[in-house]
Design an enzyme around this catalytic site. Structure first.
Site, PDB file in Angstrom:
ATOM      1  N   ASP A   1     -48.035   2.404  35.697  1.00 27.76           N
ATOM      2  CA  ASP A   1     -47.453   3.313  36.764  1.00 27.76           C
ATOM      3  C   ASP A   1     -48.041   2.938  38.047  1.00 27.76           C
ATOM      4  O   ASP A   1     -48.444   3.957  39.025  1.00 27.76           O
ATOM      5  CB  ASP A   1     -48.177   4.822  36.360  1.00 27.76           C
ATOM      6  CG  ASP A   1     -47.296   5.883  37.287  1.00 27.76           C
ATOM      7  OD1 ASP A   1     -46.048   5.608  37.590  1.00 27.76           O
ATOM      8  OD2 ASP A   1     -47.750   6.850  37.543  1.00 27.76           O
TER       9      ASP A   1
ATOM     10  N   ASP B   1     -55.598   6.413  38.404  1.00 28.60           N
ATOM     11  CA  ASP B   1     -54.578   7.164  37.481  1.00 28.60           C
ATOM     12  C   ASP B   1     -54.359   6.332  36.411  1.00 28.60           C
ATOM     13  O   ASP B   1     -53.043   5.910  36.542  1.00 28.60           O
ATOM     14  CB  ASP B   1     -53.519   7.545  38.406  1.00 28.60           C
ATOM     15  CG  ASP B   1     -53.755   8.651  39.578  1.00 28.60           C
ATOM     16  OD1 ASP B   1     -54.742   9.339  39.230  1.00 28.60           O
ATOM     17  OD2 ASP B   1     -52.889   8.867  40.253  1.00 28.60           O
TER      18      ASP B   1
END
Length: 260
Positions: free
Chosen positions: A198, A215
């Site tokens: 991502d 993240d």
């Protein structure tokens, strides 16, 4: 209802909340349920969280708070990432969990899914950090709470590339920055055997001219069935962003370079 409020207030009284961030008390009470507050109290009782501070960032699945922490006897600023237990977004995360040989998803209930996700992010960060990839160092996790290194100064987080997009060429040599991002991607893939899955300008923080990946809950092992697809997507996202500053490379060539 009154009893629920009283229980929440008792838990908040037991947590160490910084006085100058008195609004944080209200935020904790409104955003997090009793189970989450109990988890925070356990981490505080262990001495890991010395004082809870304000909000660093908010998202659909999780919020990140600042905290004064104590890790291995040393005072350190912490990022406290708190995933919402009752979230409707985690059905989107199934593809990143199923296919990961580290977890036997046949034995995981939907209720436990959030806890597995937090463990996965911790283990991904640990794996990347040990491989020399620029990521926040993970310290501890418990249920839906993850403690890690705070990337920032004076309780303010370092900016993401997205936040710097307009002044980026004035802040750093963009070609050098791109080279550093790619080197971290190579290290992530070859040494940590992970794909971020991502990666974009939203998930790269600039610390002293160095890019840091954040993240990493969705990151997958390099042998995941969809790892190559995710890696190509990461590369295309990066080239889309850096092409605005004159970086010109072909995605397939970058992917080949990363894989070695």
């Amino acid at each position: 209802m009154k009893r629920d409020v009283e229980r929440i207030e008792r838990l908040l009284d037991r947590l160490r909340i910084k006085e100058k961030d008195s609004e944080a008390r209200k935020i904790y009470a409104e955003v997090f349920d009793e189970r989450t507050l109990k988890t925070l109290y356990k981490l505080s009782a262990k001495g890991l969280i010395q004082a809870l501070g304000g909000v660093v960032s908010t998202g659909k699945e999780a919020n990140v708070f600042y905290a004064d922490g104590r890790i291995d006897g040393d005072d350190r600023p912490l990022a406290v990432k708190i995933y919402r237990i009752e979230t409707t977004e985690f059905f989107k995360m199934d593809e990143y969990l199923f296919g990961d040989k580290r977890f036997d998803m046949r034995r995981i209930s939907r209720k436990e899914l959030i806890f597995i996700w937090v463990e996965k992010e911790f283990r991904n960060l640990e794996r990347a950090h040990n491989a020399g990839v620029n990521v926040p160092e993970p310290y501890e996790y418990l249920k839906n709470v993850l403690l890690m290194e705070f990337l920032g100064e004076d309780e303010r987080p370092y900016p993401t590339l997205f936040e710097l997009k307009r002044e980026l060429p004035e802040v750093v040599n963009v070609e050098d920055l791109y080279a550093k991002v790619k080197e971290n991607l190579i290290r992530l893939y070859r040494k940590a055997e992970l794909v971020h899955a991502d990666l974009s300008e939203y998930n790269i923080v600039l610390k002293n001219d160095e890019p840091y990946f954040i993240d990493m809950g969705q990151s997958v092992l390099a042998d995941h069935p969809l790892a190559s697809e995710y890696l190509e997507r990461d590369v295309r996202n990066l080239l889309r962003f850096f092409s605005k500053y004159g970086v010109k490379e072909r995605p397939e060539e970058v992917v080949t370079e990363i894989k070695g």
